[in-house]
Design an enzyme around this catalytic site. Structure first.
Site, PDB file in Angstrom:
ATOM      1  N   CYS A 314       0.805  -1.219  -0.018  1.00  0.00           N
ATOM      2  CA  CYS A 314      -0.118   0.025   0.103  1.00  0.00           C
ATOM      3  C   CYS A 314       1.084   1.067  -0.023  1.00  0.00           C
ATOM      4  O   CYS A 314       0.497   2.322  -0.468  1.00  0.00           O
ATOM      5  CB  CYS A 314      -1.055   0.159   1.049  1.00  0.00           C
ATOM      6  SG  CYS A 314      -0.110  -0.090   2.905  1.00  0.00           S
ATOM      7  N   HIS A 854      -1.122   1.612   7.609  1.00  0.00           N
ATOM      8  CA  HIS A 854      -1.600   1.589   6.145  1.00  0.00           C
ATOM      9  C   HIS A 854      -1.804   2.960   5.283  1.00  0.00           C
ATOM     10  O   HIS A 854      -1.785   3.914   5.921  1.00  0.00           O
ATOM     11  CB  HIS A 854      -3.237   1.258   6.213  1.00  0.00           C
ATOM     12  CG  HIS A 854      -4.013   1.053   4.835  1.00  0.00           C
ATOM     13  ND1 HIS A 854      -3.329   0.067   4.130  1.00  0.00           N
ATOM     14  CD2 HIS A 854      -4.758   1.676   4.363  1.00  0.00           C
ATOM     15  CE1 HIS A 854      -4.317   0.266   2.815  1.00  0.00           C
ATOM     16  NE2 HIS A 854      -4.905   1.207   3.370  1.00  0.00           N
TER      17      HIS A 854
END
Length: 914
Positions: A314, A854
């Protein structure tokens, strides 16, 4: 595996096992020697073993190795939760059970490691020789061997492959599944051998497909090509097909009868729309090879394709989406840029990075809303930037910096870089020097990245001794801005007089929460009325020892925890070379254990034991009980009378009696000392307090910058001195039960920019060589913006790292979305540089803490005047009012072009999609 209990240690001791060192220092020495030997002989195939950090840090504390950290191949164990050495007993057997999946073993034997593990935090890697030695000493397990491999193309590095490639083999004959584990450096031939062995097949009858996302991409041809070069990803599917009806080889086409595989239709949707799967398998590799570089146009819903997460990618997806939605770059890579590829640049990647990025950008702008798997691009990244290989989480800004620099070198229009010797500033006008530096830079660096992303700042250095001024004008690709803290922290430290002129006094000061030791030094200096001829030496005390000195002014206060004990020693400033004397206290009547707070002073040219004795006398003099201080007869009821009023006056006021450092005192004897004896029982000790060499009056003192002395307290010392003043140091901060949590205030982007541009001294590791003094100096440095690029990138420094601590700031930064005007910051008066007003078009976000977190991205489709949230494969609209969050990490702005009809950004995304 059964793990023996700690009784095995006692058994070995009783039976005189030669494998067990006598002392923890011996274990430390042996392990260090074996580690050094392994480091000097790194090569493919070397064995390393995974060891739980929990157990290994216990061993480090036992052997005293925790102070240095355990290092190999650039890695180290963070000692943020560690305590000083030798405060724990010998650890039990090696216990790796906390880092393996309970009861899970792979087909190759051995337990499976938890996928969430991080090196340093959860496990360490030790060479085979070290593991074998530890296993002989401690037993235990489970045993977790891993091989070393080399990664990278131009910058080859050796890494230990902790998590080998896991592939899920699907047998087309019965749809059965089997996990295959191989090194990513294994060849496709090795894969065929292993699959056929497990399935009992002849290799001639087997075909293995790259079956990523349950789609046939390409047949894996048995060859020496590695699995990594084949772009196979962790946990992806591969498909086994077997030739039947006597066929000797499984090939594509209709000439052979192949077991049919029903296509699996995708049910995923992007931004609410169903994917447009046609229900048939794709037989060409969608990732390998580059499309034609002829100009292409964006398809419907151009720019709304997501990027699949290939396993903790990510961070890469977030950075890529921001770059792909940079209108200048999108317009460039959708055109034919063949002539700009520089394959000869030794600093580049033979044009391969630019080709891989351009190919990925074209797919994202032409694939509608179908997510793209960036497998080929990740493969190139692993080749040229091995630090991003594997499946660990990385930093999107670090990747962005690599990509911008790599794309520039791959697209550099300068084929032969000329050598240019820069001239000194010599008082010339700034405009002249700045233009000269920029011409020199452009003569060696000329690419689309330089055209749109590179600016120039003015750097001014001033020598603190001769006031020599050095001015340079350096290019920048992005600006890394610090985040000034708006919250404060209350800290308590105990101040000790290094000359024995007063009693220790605790002071509580209020500091910026994200401040540094320099701030604590200054605040304590004001609180205790520090004189101009004094300085403060900060130290952390643990278990009656000085655990560490806090002598680096830039050391973050975050490394000091609330439950620690900080002391500050007032010492004299002097040009003379002084010896630091550190005095530990030991209680003779209690098994000679350490107690009380260490004292510190400085000596000027100590010659003999009497110099040390005199210094100890002076430091303890404020503690002398009043009865003995006045030399009057007293009874036992007066033993706890506080020190004299003269001492109190000295400590309560802001006047200081600090004279020069304690001198050598030939012919002077402290009260009560005979001509042959010292006043105290003193001995010189080592760092651990093990060896003790008694000090006598005439014994010479070996020259040293640091002398550690053990002071043995007997009943005599307890009668003469009140030791209570050296007991029970206050903690840095004692939280109340009803303490209120303060809310973090927002800060503006402008305050971050002000902090970045402010005048400040260089750090001790960044000393500047003054050409006039001919010495390295801690010069002051001032930055100013001079030339701004069309695309301006701000990196908000949310992460801070030190030897003891890693930290992330979740401060909300209030950044303008429209009309960011930087005119007041630009020092150049050249009007041709264009507007200094910018518009935000993309944000790379980081959510969560340091242990992974994230990443996602907000990007604006300018032609639609609409923002979208790119969260790996998922793309969804987002209101502009929602994009300002405390997760904002990297901000992307582009210059606003002024026109007669108003302001527009350039180029428009209409130029991209039409």
């Amino acid at each position: 595996m059964t793990i023996p209990d700690s009784s095995s240690y006692h058994y070995m001791m009783e039976n005189g096992s030669s494998e067990l060192p006598c002392k923890p220092e011996e274990e430390k020495r042996i392990v260090q020697e074996l580690t050094d030997k392994a480091e000097a002989n790194l090569r493919d195939g070397n064995l390393y073993y995974v060891v739980s950090s929990r157990w290994f840090m216990a061993w480090q504390r036992y052997t005293g190795k925790i102070e240095d950290g355990y290092q190999f191949e650039g890695h180290s164990i963070e000692s943020q939760s560690a305590t000083p050495s030798n405060v724990e007993g010998r650890p039990g057997p090696i216990d790796n059970n906390d880092i393996v999946v309970n009861g899970a073993e792979n087909k190759d034997g051995g337990p499976q490691l938890l996928r969430t593990l991080e090196e340093g935090r959860d496990y360490v890697l030790v060479p085979q020789e070290v593991w074998e030695k530890l296993l002989k000493w401690y037993k235990g397990g489970p045993v977790l061997p891993r091989k070393m491999i080399s990664v990278g193309d131009q910058q080859k590095q050796f890494i230990v492959e902790v998590f080998p490639l896991c592939l899920r083999l699907i047998d087309s004959r019965d749809q059965s599944e089997l996990v295959i584990i191989l090194s990513k450096k294994a060849s496709v031939y090795d894969l065929y051998e292993k699959v056929c062995l497990l399935k009992g097949l002849e290799t001639e009858k087997a075909c293995i497909w790259d079956y990523f996302n349950k789609q046939k991409h390409t047949i894996l041809i048995s060859s020496n090509q590695t699995l990594e070069e084949s772009n196979l990803q962790m946990d992806q599917d591969i498909l086994l097909e077997v030739a039947i009806d006597g066929s000797q080889k499984c090939l594509t086409g209709n000439s052979l009868a192949l077991v049919q595989v029903e296509p699996i239709k995708s049910t995923s949707s992007i931004a609410g729309d169903p994917s447009m799967s046609k229900g048939h398998s794709t037989y060409q590799n969608m990732d390998d090879g580059y499309e034609s570089l002829k100009p292409v146009t964006g398809g419907d819903n151009g720019g709304l394709a997501g990027l699949q997460n290939l396993g903790n990618t990510c961070f890469m997806n977030s950075a890529l989406q921001c770059l792909v939605h940079t209108p200048h770059l999108a317009q460039y890579f959708l055109q034919d840029y063949t002539d700009e590829i520089n394959r000869q640049n030794p600093l580049g990647m033979h044009g391969e990075l630019a080709l891989a990025f351009g190919d990925l950008l074209r797919k994202l702008w032409s694939s509608g809303r179908t997510p793209v798997a960036p497998r080929a691009f990740k493969g190139k990244l692993a080749r040229f930037a091995p630090q991003f290989s594997g499946y660990n989480q990385h930093d999107s800004q670090e990747l962005l910096a690599f990509l911008l620099d790599g794309l520039h070198e791959d697209l550099n229009r300068v084929k032969q870089k000329p050598y240019i010797e820069t001239k000194d500033y010599d008082g010339r006008p700034d405009e002249e020097v700045a233009d000269e530096f920029w011409r020199y830079h452009k003569a060696r660096n000329d690419s689309i990245i330089v055209d749109i992303c590179q600016g120039q700042y003015k750097s001014t250095l001033v020598c603190p001794v001769c006031n020599k001024i050095s001015i340079t004008f350096d290019p920048f690709m992005y600006l890394s801005l610090p985040l000034p803290s708006t919250t404060t922290r209350s800290m308590t430290a105990t101040v000790f007089y290094g000359d024995g002129s007063g009693l220790p006094i605790p002071f509580t000061v209020t500091l910026p929460k994200q401040g540094c030791c320099k701030d604590l030094n200054q605040a304590l200096g004001i609180a205790c009325c520090l004189q101009d001829n004094e300085y403060i030496l900060l130290a952390e005390v643990y278990e009656h020892r000085i655990y560490r000195y806090l002598e680096i002014p830039s050391e973050p206060l975050a490394t000091i925890k609330d439950d620690e004990h900080i002391v500050a020693y007032r010492l004299p400033k002097t040009e003379a070379k002084l010896t630091r004397l550190e005095i530990w206290h030991r209680y003779q009547e209690n098994e000679q254990k350490l107690f009380l707070t260490p004292l510190v002073t400085v000596l000027e040219d100590p010659k003999s034991g009497s110099d040390v004795d005199l210094a100890v006398n002076k430091l303890l003099s404020p503690l002398r009980r009043k009865a003995f201080f006045t030399s009057t007869a007293t009874n036992s009821s007066n033993e706890n009378v506080p020190p004299s009023s003269a001492t109190e006056e000295k400590t309560n006021g802001c006047s200081s009696q600090f004279g020069p450092a304690i001198q050598s005192t030939d012919g002077i004897e402290p009260e009560g000392m005979s001509s042959k004896e010292l006043s105290f029982r003193l001995c010189i000790t080592d760092d651990k307090g093990y060896g003790c060499q008694p000090i006598v009056k005439d014994s010479p003192i070996q020259p040293s910058r640091l002398i550690k002395v053990m002071l043995d307290w007997t009943e005599k010392e307890h009668e003469l001195y009140d030791a209570s003043y050296l007991k029970d140091l206050p903690e840095v901060h004692k939280s109340g039960l009803l303490a209120k949590k303060t809310k973090q205030d927002a800060i503006s982007l402008f305050s971050c920019l002000d902090a970045f541009l402010k005048d400040e001294p260089l750090g001790p590791d960044d000393m500047w060589y003054c050409p006039r003094c001919k010495e390295h100096r801690q010069a002051s440095k001032k930055l100013d913006l001079w030339r701004l690029p069309d695309v301006l990138v701000f990196h908000l420094k949310r992460f801070s790292y030190s030897r003891w601590l890693k930290n992330k700031l979740d401060t909300l930064v209030n950044f303008p979305i429209h009309n960011l005007d930087l005119s007041k910051y630009v020092k150049s008066k050249d009007a041709s540089e264009g507007s200094h007003v910018y518009e935000l078009y993309a944000i790379s976000n980081h959510y969560g803490g340091l242990g992974g977190g994230h990443y996602s991205a907000y990007c604006k489709l300018i032609d639609e005047n609409r923002w979208y949230h790119f969260d790996d494969s998922h793309v969804s609209p987002v209101n502009e009012s929602e994009i300002k969050t405390s997760a904002a990490y990297v901000l992307f702005y582009q210059r606003v072009k002024h026109t007669s009809g108003g302001t527009v950004t350039e180029p428009s995304e209409r130029d991209i999609t039409n």
